[in-house]
Scaffold this active site. Structure first.
Site, PDB file in Angstrom:
ATOM      1  N   GLY A 240       0.729  -1.210  -0.118  1.00 44.79           N
ATOM      2  CA  GLY A 240      -0.065  -0.090   0.027  1.00 44.79           C
ATOM      3  C   GLY A 240       0.574   1.194   0.118  1.00 44.79           C
ATOM      4  CD  GLU A 275       0.209  -9.347   1.541  1.00 42.96           C
ATOM      5  OE1 GLU A 275      -0.711  -8.317   1.274  1.00 42.96           O
ATOM      6  OE2 GLU A 275      -0.095 -10.404   1.964  1.00 42.96           O
ATOM      7  N   GLY A 277       3.858  -3.698  -3.579  1.00 41.22           N
ATOM      8  CA  GLY A 277       3.640  -3.689  -5.371  1.00 41.22           C
ATOM      9  C   GLY A 277       4.230  -2.589  -5.686  1.00 41.22           C
ATOM     10  NE  ARG A 315      -2.174   3.822 -11.374  1.00 38.97           N
ATOM     11  CZ  ARG A 315      -2.087   5.146 -10.961  1.00 38.97           C
ATOM     12  NH1 ARG A 315      -1.454   5.682 -11.782  1.00 38.97           N
ATOM     13  NH2 ARG A 315      -2.484   5.526  -9.709  1.00 38.97           N
ATOM     14  CB  CYS A 344     -14.753   5.127 -30.072  1.00 39.17           C
ATOM     15  SG  CYS A 344     -13.880   5.158 -31.715  1.00 39.17           S
ATOM     16  CD  GLU A 345     -15.483   4.372 -22.567  1.00 40.99           C
ATOM     17  OE1 GLU A 345     -15.308   4.574 -21.376  1.00 40.99           O
ATOM     18  OE2 GLU A 345     -15.554   3.235 -23.224  1.00 40.99           O
ATOM     19  CE1 TYR A 373      -1.907  -3.219  -8.632  1.00 42.13           C
ATOM     20  CE2 TYR A 373      -0.456  -1.391  -7.962  1.00 42.13           C
ATOM     21  CZ  TYR A 373      -1.283  -2.572  -7.599  1.00 42.13           C
ATOM     22  OH  TYR A 373      -0.947  -3.066  -6.535  1.00 42.13           O
TER      23      TYR A 373
HETATM   24  C1  LIG Z   1      -2.740  -5.021  -4.221  1.00 35.24           C
HETATM   25  C2  LIG Z   1      -2.400  -5.555  -2.898  1.00 35.24           C
HETATM   26  C3  LIG Z   1      -1.125  -5.337  -2.574  1.00 35.24           C
HETATM   27  C4  LIG Z   1      -0.121  -4.415  -3.095  1.00 35.24           C
HETATM   28  O1  LIG Z   1      -0.568  -3.067  -3.301  1.00 35.24           O
HETATM   29  P1  LIG Z   1       0.590  -1.838  -3.400  1.00 35.24           P
HETATM   30  O2  LIG Z   1      -0.208  -0.597  -3.204  1.00 35.24           O
HETATM   31  O3  LIG Z   1       0.865  -2.172  -4.743  1.00 35.24           O
HETATM   32  O4  LIG Z   1       1.506  -2.118  -2.574  1.00 35.24           O
HETATM   33  C5  LIG Z   1      -0.530  -5.812  -1.256  1.00 35.24           C
HETATM   34  N1  LIG Z   1      -1.411  -6.823  -0.587  1.00 35.24           N
HETATM   35  C6  LIG Z   1      -2.860  -7.191  -1.045  1.00 35.24           C
HETATM   36  C7  LIG Z   1      -3.753  -8.082  -0.292  1.00 35.24           C
HETATM   37  C8  LIG Z   1      -3.254  -6.474  -2.102  1.00 35.24           C
HETATM   38  O5  LIG Z   1      -4.455  -6.789  -2.629  1.00 35.24           O
END
Ligand SMILES: *Cc1c(COP(=O)(O)O)cnc(C)c1O
Length: 421
Positions: A240, A275, A277, A315, A344-345, A373
């Site tokens: 997150g 986690e 990303g 996004r 076309c949007e 993403y």
């Molecule tokens: C999407 C997601 C993440 C990664 O989120 P980021 O904002 O990209 O770090 C981690 N854990 C879970 C369960 C997710 O759904």
């Protein structure tokens, strides 16, 4: 920090001019920098080294390209997967099964079997129903699934509503006030080993306070679980952490995040799992595009129409997200324009009234911070196919995902016999 910089007026990916990639593979194309990916993986890992026991699982959904996952595996990261397809990718990229966490609110029966048989490290359960189903599948096979219970802490992540996941009305996790009961019920089932709790309140967070608020609730839950006689050895704090999409925006650093975590989790005595990303791969990629046409009407802001569209990078259309947009060979002149794709949007708009480098038809430009993403959310809307992905490593580069042309997609379609007479 990233490795997309100007040299003598031309934008480079590491030691390679982006124009060379456009010439070789055409546009639009995603371009990833290996050095940037590695740098972010290391910065994140180093920041967390102030914590006692840490496991980092890259959230594959942010960028599931096999080459990207390979870089992550080489950096020692595991994977957070949310489908059987992602699980297969993590294994194919060389991530150890025990380093894989399976998240997601709708794991299907066959995906649970797939995870169990692969011997993944942890299932993050999102409901009691899911836990009961997984317990049955595991017990039938004489296996035991390591599990964490994902809780919904009812905290406002203060991010875009579509990527907020920790409010009571969101579909994710179990209500934190019911978590102790559910955990105890699941821990009693053969086939499951309940070992921890998980929380993930959303994506692209720009402040640390919502995390801290959520983690405080998790800390209280861990104490409650232990007081109830339950074992808790792991706490998965999710991902997150956001990244700046706009030059000049300031976001919490991984170091500040790690210090907040250290404070919030003091005395927990667990393995902390993460986690991340976006923070790892977001600014390690750009979407390279070419201007198709500049459409001018009298007295109005011109439309710069590029060959990339909302199907390639969703996004802006989906979240109203901002991506910095720069010419690959800027002239020094500026213009104000609406940046749009060919779809076309009206939603196929990357930016309105954007002050940007002056661009003419045929010029190359990039949408920055497109490594997370981006390609992963692509569709073939308007029968545009899927664009190629390239990874750069110094002055070397390789196509890491082929362009999938519209004909390849329609080749999978059939006209049934009953329409043939
Ligand atoms: C999407 C997601 C993440 C990664 O989120 P980021 O904002 O990209 O770090 C981690 N854990 C879970 C369960 C997710 O759904």
């Amino acid at each position: 920090m990233n490795h997309f910089d100007y040299r003598d007026g031309d934008l480079y990916a590491e030691d390679l001019p982006l124009s060379a990639i456009a010439d070789a593979v055409g546009t639009p194309v995603y371009v990833y920098s290996r050095a940037t990916l590695e740098r972010h993986a290391r910065v994140f890992r180093d920041a967390l080294s102030i914590l006692p026991r840490v496991h980092i699982a890259f959230a594959i959904k942010a960028n599931p390209n096999l080459a990207v996952l390979n870089v992550m595996a080489r950096e020692g990261l595991g994977a957070d997967v949310v489908s059987g397809g992602e699980l297969a990718r993590a294994l194919a990229a060389g991530m150890a099964a025990e380093d894989i966490v399976f998240s997601g609110v709708g794991k299907q029966h066959h995906e649970m079997i797939q995870g169990l048989e692969a011997g993944i490290g942890q299932f993050n359960l999102e409901s009691e129903e899911e836990g009961i189903e997984l317990a049955e599948i595991a017990a039938e096979r004489g296996l035991v699934a390591n599990c964490a219970l994902r809780v919904n802490p009812d905290v406002d992540a203060r991010t875009h509503a579509k990527i907020s996941t920790g409010k009571a009305e969101n579909k994710f996790g179990v209500p934190i006030d019911r978590a102790c009961t559910i955990y105890s019920n699941l821990a009693a089932l053969p086939g499951l080993k309940m070992r921890g709790v998980a929380v993930h309140i959303g994506s692209q967070l720009s402040e640390l306070e919502p995390f801290e608020e959520a983690f405080a609730k998790v800390g209280a839950l861990i104490a409650e679980l232990r007081a109830a006689g339950q074992t808790v050895t792991h706490a998965d704090l999710g991902g997150g952490l956001g990244v700046p999409y706009k030059a000049g925006d300031v976001f919490p650093t991984p170091e500040a995040y790690a210090q907040m975590v250290a404070r919030a989790t003091e005395g927990w005595d667990v393995t902390l799992m993460f986690e991340p990303g976006r923070v790892i791969c977001g600014n390690a990629g750009v979407l390279l595009t070419r201007v198709v046409r500049v459409k001018r009407s009298s007295n109005q802001v011109p439309f710069v129409i590029v060959d990339a569209a909302m199907n390639d990078l969703a996004r802006p259309a989906m979240y109203g997200a901002w991506h910095d947009f720069d010419a690959v060979a800027p002239t020094g002149e500026k213009m104000t324009a609406h940046i749009v794709g060919p779809i076309c949007e009206t939603g196929d708009t990357f930016a309105m009234d954007r002050e940007c480098d002056a661009l003419a038809p045929g010029d190359l430009a990039v949408f920055r911070t497109a490594g997370a993403y981006g390609a992963t959310m692509a569709s073939s809307y308007n029968s545009r196919g899927f664009i190629a992905e390239v990874m750069v490593d110094g002055d070397k580069w390789a196509v890491v995902a082929d362009r999938i042309v519209p004909e390849a997609i329609s080749a999978a379609e059939r006209v049934p016999d009953f329409l043939k007479d």
